[in-house]
Structures are given as C-alpha cells and as structure tokens.
Design a protein around this motif. Sequence first.
Motif, PDB file in Angstrom:
ATOM      1  N   GLY A   1       8.962  -1.551   6.894  1.00 59.76           N
ATOM      2  CA  GLY A   1       7.759  -0.710   6.941  1.00 59.76           C
ATOM      3  C   GLY A   1       8.110   0.765   6.815  1.00 59.76           C
ATOM      4  N   CYS A   2       7.198   1.607   7.308  1.00 57.64           N
ATOM      5  CA  CYS A   2       7.368   3.055   7.153  1.00 57.64           C
ATOM      6  C   CYS A   2       8.514   3.560   8.037  1.00 57.64           C
TER       7      CYS A   2
ATOM      8  N   LYS B   1      12.742  17.398  -2.178  1.00 52.30           N
ATOM      9  CA  LYS B   1      13.171  15.988  -2.221  1.00 52.30           C
ATOM     10  C   LYS B   1      12.026  15.001  -2.179  1.00 52.30           C
ATOM     11  N   HIS B   2      10.935  15.367  -1.528  1.00 50.86           N
ATOM     12  CA  HIS B   2       9.923  14.349  -1.229  1.00 50.86           C
ATOM     13  C   HIS B   2       8.521  14.641  -1.744  1.00 50.86           C
ATOM     14  N   THR B   3       8.365  15.699  -2.505  1.00 49.14           N
ATOM     15  CA  THR B   3       6.990  15.987  -2.956  1.00 49.14           C
ATOM     16  C   THR B   3       6.940  16.340  -4.436  1.00 49.14           C
ATOM     17  N   ILE B   4       5.725  16.224  -4.948  1.00 49.84           N
ATOM     18  CA  ILE B   4       5.353  16.851  -6.214  1.00 49.84           C
ATOM     19  C   ILE B   4       4.380  17.938  -5.780  1.00 49.84           C
ATOM     20  N   HIS B   5       4.627  19.184  -6.172  1.00 42.49           N
ATOM     21  CA  HIS B   5       3.707  20.238  -5.740  1.00 42.49           C
ATOM     22  C   HIS B   5       3.452  21.230  -6.866  1.00 42.49           C
ATOM     23  N   TYR B   6       2.240  21.713  -6.881  1.00 34.68           N
ATOM     24  CA  TYR B   6       1.841  22.653  -7.936  1.00 34.68           C
ATOM     25  C   TYR B   6       0.613  23.422  -7.463  1.00 34.68           C
TER      26      TYR B   6
ATOM     27  N   GLU C   1      11.628   4.957 -10.163  1.00 39.83           N
ATOM     28  CA  GLU C   1      11.939   3.637 -10.744  1.00 39.83           C
ATOM     29  C   GLU C   1      11.101   2.515 -10.125  1.00 39.83           C
ATOM     30  N   THR C   2      11.051   2.481  -8.793  1.00 44.28           N
ATOM     31  CA  THR C   2      10.335   1.359  -8.146  1.00 44.28           C
ATOM     32  C   THR C   2       8.867   1.685  -7.902  1.00 44.28           C
ATOM     33  N   LEU C   3       8.535   2.965  -7.948  1.00 48.15           N
ATOM     34  CA  LEU C   3       7.185   3.477  -7.633  1.00 48.15           C
ATOM     35  C   LEU C   3       6.819   3.349  -6.155  1.00 48.15           C
ATOM     36  N   TYR C   4       7.795   2.897  -5.327  1.00 50.37           N
ATOM     37  CA  TYR C   4       7.534   2.858  -3.876  1.00 50.37           C
ATOM     38  C   TYR C   4       7.707   4.258  -3.289  1.00 50.37           C
ATOM     39  N   CYS C   5       6.989   4.514  -2.214  1.00 47.71           N
ATOM     40  CA  CYS C   5       7.214   5.732  -1.450  1.00 47.71           C
ATOM     41  C   CYS C   5       8.690   5.754  -1.036  1.00 47.71           C
ATOM     42  N   LYS C   6       9.309   6.925  -1.131  1.00 44.19           N
ATOM     43  CA  LYS C   6      10.734   7.011  -0.803  1.00 44.19           C
ATOM     44  C   LYS C   6      10.990   6.794   0.688  1.00 44.19           C
ATOM     45  N   LEU C   7       9.920   6.762   1.486  1.00 41.22           N
ATOM     46  CA  LEU C   7      10.087   6.653   2.934  1.00 41.22           C
ATOM     47  C   LEU C   7       9.838   5.243   3.451  1.00 41.22           C
TER      48      LEU C   7
ATOM     49  N   CYS D   1       0.827  -1.213   0.000  1.00 38.02           N
ATOM     50  CA  CYS D   1       0.000   0.000   0.000  1.00 38.02           C
ATOM     51  C   CYS D   1       0.862   1.264   0.000  1.00 38.02           C
ATOM     52  N   CYS D   2       2.189   1.121   0.084  1.00 43.26           N
ATOM     53  CA  CYS D   2       3.103   2.274   0.035  1.00 43.26           C
ATOM     54  C   CYS D   2       3.717   2.389  -1.365  1.00 43.26           C
ATOM     55  N   ARG D   3       3.088   1.745  -2.332  1.00 45.65           N
ATOM     56  CA  ARG D   3       3.619   1.768  -3.700  1.00 45.65           C
ATOM     57  C   ARG D   3       2.577   2.351  -4.657  1.00 45.65           C
TER      58      ARG D   3
END
Length: 240
Positions: A96-97, A63-68, A85-91, A33-35
């Motif tokens: 786990g988280c 580093k950690h967001t897309i914002h607009y 590349e992996t589509l996983y959350c970078k965190l 669910c983090c992907r």
Amino acid sequence: MKPETKENGKIRFSTQSIFHFKCHSSLPCFTQCCRDVNIFLTPYDLLRLRQALKLSSGEFLRKHTIHYLAGAGQIPVVQLAMDPETLYCKLVTDEGCSVYEDRPWACRMYPLDLVMREGEYTLIIGKERCLGLLEKSSMPVNEWLDGQGVQPYVLMEQAFQSVMPPGYDPAKAGSAGIGKILFLAYDLDRFAGLLQDSKVRSFYEIDDELLRRVEEDKELLLRLAFQYIRNQLEELLEHP
Ligand code: SF4
Ligand code: SF4
C-alpha cells in the motif's frame, strides 16, 4: 441520517449521508487507484510528504512532482509524479501507500470528491472499479472523513486560499510574477532562505524568537509564508 441523492445522474452525499465503503489489501483492486491518477497537491500536502520522506522542498518538487505555472494568471499547479514506466505512484508499494500517515488530501478523500457546493461530495470512481464501495461496512460521511484525518488539510488550504487580497484578479494582464510568489508556499525552503536576510526580517517584523520558532515548526513557517505572499500580492495590486 440522510440517504445519498442523485443530481444529473451523479451521486450526491451530504456530510450526514451513510457511506458504504471499506478499503483493504485483500481486494483485487488494491493499489489500482494509485496508478495513472492525477493527484493535485496543496502546499500542506507537499510539506507533509516531504517531511515524511526527509527531503527538502526543492528535492521533493524535483523527484516527486510535475509542476508548472498555468494560464494567464500563472497559478502554480503541482501534481504527484507517476513512475513513467509502470504509471504507478512512486510512493506505492505492494503493501500500500508508503507515506500513509502523510498521504495527500486527495488520497485521504478517495473515493469521495468535493462538489462545488460546500458540504456535498460525490464519487470519483464507480463500484465496478473501487470494490471497497461494495463492502457492507458503513458510516456517516463526516465520521469517515474525520477518520481519514482531512481536517488539518481543509484548514490549511482555507488559509492558503485567503492569500489573494480582495479585488485581486490573478487572470488579469499585468499579474506576471504572481506564480513565482505563490510558488513559495510549495518551495518552503526557498521562503526560509529569504528569512535569512535581515532586511526581509526587519520589514516583516520577524524577531529572533519567531525565527527560532519557524525553524522548528514548519507548519508555522507555512503560515508565515502565506502572510508574506499576501503582502507581496497586495504590493502587486497597489503597484501593478
Ligand atoms: S480502488 Fe477503492 S477499494 Fe480498491 S484499493 Fe483503491 S480505494 Fe481501496
Ligand atoms: S500518495 Fe499514497 S495513496 Fe496517494 S497515490 Fe501515492 S501511494 Fe497512493
């Protein structure tokens, strides 16, 4: 205790409904669910996350967001970035988280989602993908949410939503600039920079004691930013 109900084929929980769910690392779906997921961040989410990572607001945003700024109203949208590349959350890690204590509101709620009607929830995902929903463990929805620590997130978001003055229509033409003003709630270090200007401090009656307190307490700084934003929007409303 009330059972869950269905509306147009969708499950509806009230705060008193019994919720069957338990997430743990031995489930085959662990971290799935983090992907490739859309996590929209509130200003308070961003503050908690960047403090956990010891980053400035600007660094975290980069580093950690897309914002607009979205739509005619130029409303800020801030999304947690996934690894391209992996589509996983970078965190996320194999365990786990990595920021579990400070994870965003949406991650705390998962697999529940808010419904427009207050006090009602639905499932964001089915039992075939979120296997924790098949576990025997159960409790009333409100107890589960309390355990996830959502309350400070709800209160801070209510405060943010109240920055819009009555009668203010962000979608109205002539609202250019609103996005930049609202974005200060996310880029809190930039707001803190504005407070270094003695003219701003004097205009908003921020004395040395308050300045000292907001330097130490970023949640207080965020609430002060909300007040500043509201004042700025009132100005825009009076002098479009
Ligand atoms: S999919 Fe559901 S059960 Fe599986 S890790 Fe995510 S929240 Fe937990
Ligand atoms: S912040 Fe944590 S819980 Fe949320 S998607 Fe990323 S790793 Fe998963």
